[in-house]
Design a protein around this motif. Structure first.
Motif, PDB file in Angstrom:
ATOM      1  N   PRO A  86      -5.699 -42.091  14.514  1.00  0.00           N
ATOM      2  CA  PRO A  86      -4.038 -41.917  14.749  1.00  0.00           C
ATOM      3  C   PRO A  86      -4.269 -41.085  13.241  1.00  0.00           C
ATOM      4  O   PRO A  86      -3.825 -39.906  13.529  1.00  0.00           O
ATOM      5  CB  PRO A  86      -3.328 -42.909  14.392  1.00  0.00           C
ATOM      6  CG  PRO A  86      -3.920 -43.694  13.968  1.00  0.00           C
ATOM      7  CD  PRO A  86      -5.425 -43.922  14.313  1.00  0.00           C
ATOM      8  N   ASN A  87      -4.353 -40.580  11.950  1.00  0.00           N
ATOM      9  CA  ASN A  87      -4.670 -40.122  11.748  1.00  0.00           C
ATOM     10  C   ASN A  87      -5.625 -38.778  11.363  1.00  0.00           C
ATOM     11  O   ASN A  87      -5.050 -37.661  10.843  1.00  0.00           O
ATOM     12  CB  ASN A  87      -5.194 -40.814   9.648  1.00  0.00           C
ATOM     13  CG  ASN A  87      -4.065 -41.919   9.816  1.00  0.00           C
ATOM     14  OD1 ASN A  87      -2.567 -41.364   9.355  1.00  0.00           O
ATOM     15  ND2 ASN A  87      -4.679 -42.768   9.031  1.00  0.00           N
ATOM     16  N   GLU A  88      -6.886 -39.429  11.678  1.00  0.00           N
ATOM     17  CA  GLU A  88      -7.655 -38.139  12.215  1.00  0.00           C
ATOM     18  C   GLU A  88      -6.554 -37.308  12.607  1.00  0.00           C
ATOM     19  O   GLU A  88      -7.086 -35.831  13.134  1.00  0.00           O
ATOM     20  CB  GLU A  88      -9.222 -38.362  12.515  1.00  0.00           C
ATOM     21  CG  GLU A  88      -9.923 -39.292  11.439  1.00  0.00           C
ATOM     22  CD  GLU A  88      -9.125 -40.814  11.812  1.00  0.00           C
ATOM     23  OE1 GLU A  88      -7.910 -41.327  11.814  1.00  0.00           O
ATOM     24  OE2 GLU A  88     -10.290 -41.045  10.688  1.00  0.00           O
ATOM     25  N   VAL A  89      -6.355 -37.885  14.113  1.00  0.00           N
ATOM     26  CA  VAL A  89      -5.832 -37.203  14.832  1.00  0.00           C
ATOM     27  C   VAL A  89      -4.615 -35.571  14.763  1.00  0.00           C
ATOM     28  O   VAL A  89      -4.403 -34.794  14.876  1.00  0.00           O
ATOM     29  CB  VAL A  89      -5.701 -37.241  16.782  1.00  0.00           C
ATOM     30  CG1 VAL A  89      -5.247 -36.729  17.560  1.00  0.00           C
ATOM     31  CG2 VAL A  89      -6.975 -37.690  17.190  1.00  0.00           C
ATOM     32  N   THR A  90      -3.495 -36.304  14.212  1.00  0.00           N
ATOM     33  CA  THR A  90      -2.532 -35.948  13.530  1.00  0.00           C
ATOM     34  C   THR A  90      -2.925 -34.799  11.727  1.00  0.00           C
ATOM     35  O   THR A  90      -2.626 -34.044  12.236  1.00  0.00           O
ATOM     36  CB  THR A  90      -1.384 -37.156  12.883  1.00  0.00           C
ATOM     37  OG1 THR A  90      -1.809 -38.404  13.504  1.00  0.00           O
ATOM     38  CG2 THR A  90      -0.434 -36.793  12.270  1.00  0.00           C
ATOM     39  N   SER A  91      -3.920 -34.602  11.921  1.00  0.00           N
ATOM     40  CA  SER A  91      -4.074 -33.924  10.809  1.00  0.00           C
ATOM     41  C   SER A  91      -4.742 -32.740  11.087  1.00  0.00           C
ATOM     42  O   SER A  91      -4.475 -31.735  10.282  1.00  0.00           O
ATOM     43  CB  SER A  91      -5.071 -34.840   9.708  1.00  0.00           C
ATOM     44  OG  SER A  91      -4.395 -36.150   8.952  1.00  0.00           O
ATOM     45  N   LYS A  92      -5.172 -32.706  12.142  1.00  0.00           N
ATOM     46  CA  LYS A  92      -5.974 -31.883  12.709  1.00  0.00           C
ATOM     47  C   LYS A  92      -5.434 -30.954  13.405  1.00  0.00           C
ATOM     48  O   LYS A  92      -5.555 -30.349  13.279  1.00  0.00           O
ATOM     49  CB  LYS A  92      -7.158 -32.514  13.953  1.00  0.00           C
ATOM     50  CG  LYS A  92      -8.103 -31.898  14.532  1.00  0.00           C
ATOM     51  CD  LYS A  92      -9.106 -30.937  13.351  1.00  0.00           C
ATOM     52  CE  LYS A  92      -9.323 -29.547  13.971  1.00  0.00           C
ATOM     53  NZ  LYS A  92     -10.874 -29.210  13.399  1.00  0.00           N
ATOM     54  N   ILE A  93      -4.236 -32.097  14.132  1.00  0.00           N
ATOM     55  CA  ILE A  93      -3.232 -30.685  14.767  1.00  0.00           C
ATOM     56  C   ILE A  93      -2.002 -29.942  13.138  1.00  0.00           C
ATOM     57  O   ILE A  93      -1.730 -28.863  14.125  1.00  0.00           O
ATOM     58  CB  ILE A  93      -2.443 -31.949  15.801  1.00  0.00           C
ATOM     59  CG1 ILE A  93      -3.225 -32.407  17.319  1.00  0.00           C
ATOM     60  CG2 ILE A  93      -1.234 -31.085  16.764  1.00  0.00           C
ATOM     61  CD1 ILE A  93      -3.802 -31.245  18.325  1.00  0.00           C
ATOM     62  N   ARG A  94      -1.982 -30.956  12.962  1.00  0.00           N
ATOM     63  CA  ARG A  94      -1.841 -30.107  12.205  1.00  0.00           C
ATOM     64  C   ARG A  94      -2.472 -29.247  11.680  1.00  0.00           C
ATOM     65  O   ARG A  94      -1.184 -27.777  11.180  1.00  0.00           O
ATOM     66  CB  ARG A  94      -1.301 -31.106  10.772  1.00  0.00           C
ATOM     67  CG  ARG A  94       0.244 -32.577  10.949  1.00  0.00           C
ATOM     68  CD  ARG A  94       0.436 -33.466   9.950  1.00  0.00           C
ATOM     69  NE  ARG A  94       1.002 -32.277   8.948  1.00  0.00           N
ATOM     70  CZ  ARG A  94       0.757 -33.633   7.747  1.00  0.00           C
ATOM     71  NH1 ARG A  94       0.283 -34.764   7.147  1.00  0.00           N
ATOM     72  NH2 ARG A  94       1.635 -32.596   6.804  1.00  0.00           N
ATOM     73  N   GLU A  95      -3.344 -29.158  10.611  1.00  0.00           N
ATOM     74  CA  GLU A  95      -4.038 -28.473  10.376  1.00  0.00           C
ATOM     75  C   GLU A  95      -4.504 -27.587  11.440  1.00  0.00           C
ATOM     76  O   GLU A  95      -4.919 -25.463  10.929  1.00  0.00           O
ATOM     77  CB  GLU A  95      -5.315 -29.089  10.071  1.00  0.00           C
ATOM     78  CG  GLU A  95      -6.688 -28.199   9.710  1.00  0.00           C
ATOM     79  CD  GLU A  95      -7.381 -29.023   9.278  1.00  0.00           C
ATOM     80  OE1 GLU A  95      -8.209 -30.906   9.366  1.00  0.00           O
ATOM     81  OE2 GLU A  95      -8.720 -28.350   9.742  1.00  0.00           O
ATOM     82  N   ARG A 143       1.098 -47.921  14.116  1.00  0.00           N
ATOM     83  CA  ARG A 143       1.856 -48.005  12.429  1.00  0.00           C
ATOM     84  C   ARG A 143       1.839 -48.340  11.533  1.00  0.00           C
ATOM     85  O   ARG A 143       1.459 -48.142  10.213  1.00  0.00           O
ATOM     86  CB  ARG A 143       3.645 -48.834  13.089  1.00  0.00           C
ATOM     87  CG  ARG A 143       4.251 -48.020  13.842  1.00  0.00           C
ATOM     88  CD  ARG A 143       5.235 -49.562  14.551  1.00  0.00           C
ATOM     89  NE  ARG A 143       6.351 -48.967  15.543  1.00  0.00           N
ATOM     90  CZ  ARG A 143       7.735 -49.306  15.994  1.00  0.00           C
ATOM     91  NH1 ARG A 143       7.240 -50.071  16.277  1.00  0.00           N
ATOM     92  NH2 ARG A 143       8.062 -48.269  16.804  1.00  0.00           N
ATOM     93  N   SER A 144       0.790 -49.317  11.504  1.00  0.00           N
ATOM     94  CA  SER A 144      -0.433 -50.034  11.070  1.00  0.00           C
ATOM     95  C   SER A 144      -1.001 -49.021   9.883  1.00  0.00           C
ATOM     96  O   SER A 144      -1.398 -49.069   8.985  1.00  0.00           O
ATOM     97  CB  SER A 144      -0.677 -51.432  10.595  1.00  0.00           C
ATOM     98  OG  SER A 144      -1.731 -50.722  11.331  1.00  0.00           O
ATOM     99  N   GLN A 145      -1.816 -48.017  10.368  1.00  0.00           N
ATOM    100  CA  GLN A 145      -2.496 -47.201  10.256  1.00  0.00           C
ATOM    101  C   GLN A 145      -1.798 -46.134   9.711  1.00  0.00           C
ATOM    102  O   GLN A 145      -2.789 -45.225   8.877  1.00  0.00           O
ATOM    103  CB  GLN A 145      -3.500 -47.064  10.910  1.00  0.00           C
ATOM    104  CG  GLN A 145      -4.534 -47.970  12.053  1.00  0.00           C
ATOM    105  CD  GLN A 145      -5.173 -48.986  11.044  1.00  0.00           C
ATOM    106  OE1 GLN A 145      -6.061 -48.017  10.093  1.00  0.00           O
ATOM    107  NE2 GLN A 145      -5.171 -49.721  10.542  1.00  0.00           N
ATOM    108  N   LEU A 146      -1.163 -45.567  10.564  1.00  0.00           N
ATOM    109  CA  LEU A 146      -0.477 -44.188   9.644  1.00  0.00           C
ATOM    110  C   LEU A 146       0.019 -43.899   8.570  1.00  0.00           C
ATOM    111  O   LEU A 146       0.320 -44.635   8.257  1.00  0.00           O
ATOM    112  CB  LEU A 146       0.339 -43.916  10.445  1.00  0.00           C
ATOM    113  CG  LEU A 146       0.126 -43.211  12.096  1.00  0.00           C
ATOM    114  CD1 LEU A 146       1.798 -43.382  13.471  1.00  0.00           C
ATOM    115  CD2 LEU A 146      -0.452 -41.739  12.429  1.00  0.00           C
ATOM    116  N   SER A 147      -0.648 -42.685   7.958  1.00  0.00           N
ATOM    117  CA  SER A 147      -0.180 -42.569   6.036  1.00  0.00           C
ATOM    118  C   SER A 147       1.488 -42.119   6.177  1.00  0.00           C
ATOM    119  O   SER A 147       2.038 -41.579   7.321  1.00  0.00           O
ATOM    120  CB  SER A 147      -0.848 -41.228   5.912  1.00  0.00           C
ATOM    121  OG  SER A 147      -0.840 -40.193   6.718  1.00  0.00           O
ATOM    122  N   ALA A 148       2.587 -42.314   5.235  1.00  0.00           N
ATOM    123  CA  ALA A 148       3.318 -41.805   5.259  1.00  0.00           C
ATOM    124  C   ALA A 148       3.612 -40.271   5.859  1.00  0.00           C
ATOM    125  O   ALA A 148       4.432 -40.232   6.340  1.00  0.00           O
ATOM    126  CB  ALA A 148       4.052 -42.617   4.278  1.00  0.00           C
TER     127      ALA A 148
END
Ligand code: ZN
Length: 249
Positions: free
Chosen positions: A43-52, A87-92
């Protein structure tokens, strides 16, 4: 401008990276129809990639659930387990970004984007009857939707008063199939799912829309499913979610 259309990434970083590599050099703008997270192990890798990437993104039901904007009472137990893990993994920071995503319909670059149906972001569009309102009422001639994880779509010609189901999946030996956009015809198109295809083809799906040249390409690319499944098992995500990736169901 050629627009890369991504949808239903579902926290599958391997599928996303493979799709981006295949699409490299073929687009100038990128949009995302939601469900960035949920089900998958990254979840974090994919969210960060889409943001980037700076993708113009609308929210999906799984993004709402992960950001606690939506109760999970309607989710089946397997999907709910995945939401809790996500939810337990995602950064704030990523939760904040997901929580602030706009809902569809969103007009951008001559297209309209929706996650589910035009009138209801959480509703599925599988049948011509369900597609009709979106085809007729959308602010643009070409509307992209996701949520079903089925690549393809619908067209409506006013002059011929004809609603057609479009089967656009590239054959197993091909990377993409092209749809010619005709003047006077309206389209409701699903690029397919990057992270969890459900149309019996396990390859990652996406689309590239080039409205100036009146063509939309529907892509499918094979990716390393076993690598994703191994990360899912390590994360103890439900086995049913692990196995469906190989089936494309
Ligand atoms: Zn989805």
């Amino acid at each position: 401008m050629r627009i890369l259309v991504l949808s239903d990434l579902h926290a599958n970083a391997t599928a996303l990276e493979t799709a981006l590599a295949a699409a490299k050099g073929r687009w100038e703008g990128v949009v995302c129809l939601g469900d960035v997270v949920g089900y998958g192990p990254d979840p974090n890798e994919v969210t960060s990639k889409i943001r980037e990437l700076g993708a113009q993104t609308i929210r999906g039901n799984h993004d709402k659930a992960a950001a606690e904007l939506m109760a999970t009472d309607d989710f089946n137990p397997v999907a709910k387990a995945a939401v809790d893990w996500t939810r337990s993994q995602l950064s704030a920071e990523n939760v904040k970004w997901l929580a602030e995503l706009p809902h569809g319909p969103l007009e951008t670059g001559g297209l309209v984007l929706v996650h589910g149906a035009l009138q209801d972001e959480d509703e599925y569009v599988f049948t011509p009857a369900q597609a009709l309102e979106g085809l007729l009422d959308s602010a643009a001639g070409v509307t992209f939707f996701g949520h079903t994880h089925h690549q393809g779509g619908f067209s409506y010609s006013n002059a011929k008063n004809n609603l057609e189901v479009l089967s656009l999946r590239p054959r197993a030996s091909e990377s993409y199939a092209a749809l010619r956009i005709e003047t006077g015809t309206r389209y409701l198109l699903n690029p397919g799912s990057i992270g969890q295809p459900r149309d019996a083809d396990p390859r990652a799906g996406f689309a590239i829309a080039d409205l100036e040249h009146e063509v939309v390409e529907f892509w499918r690319v094979p990716y390393d499913i076993a690598a994703v499944q191994s990360r899912m098992r390590t994360a103890r995500l439900p086995e049913a979610l692990v196995q469906r990736l190989s089936l494309g169901r």
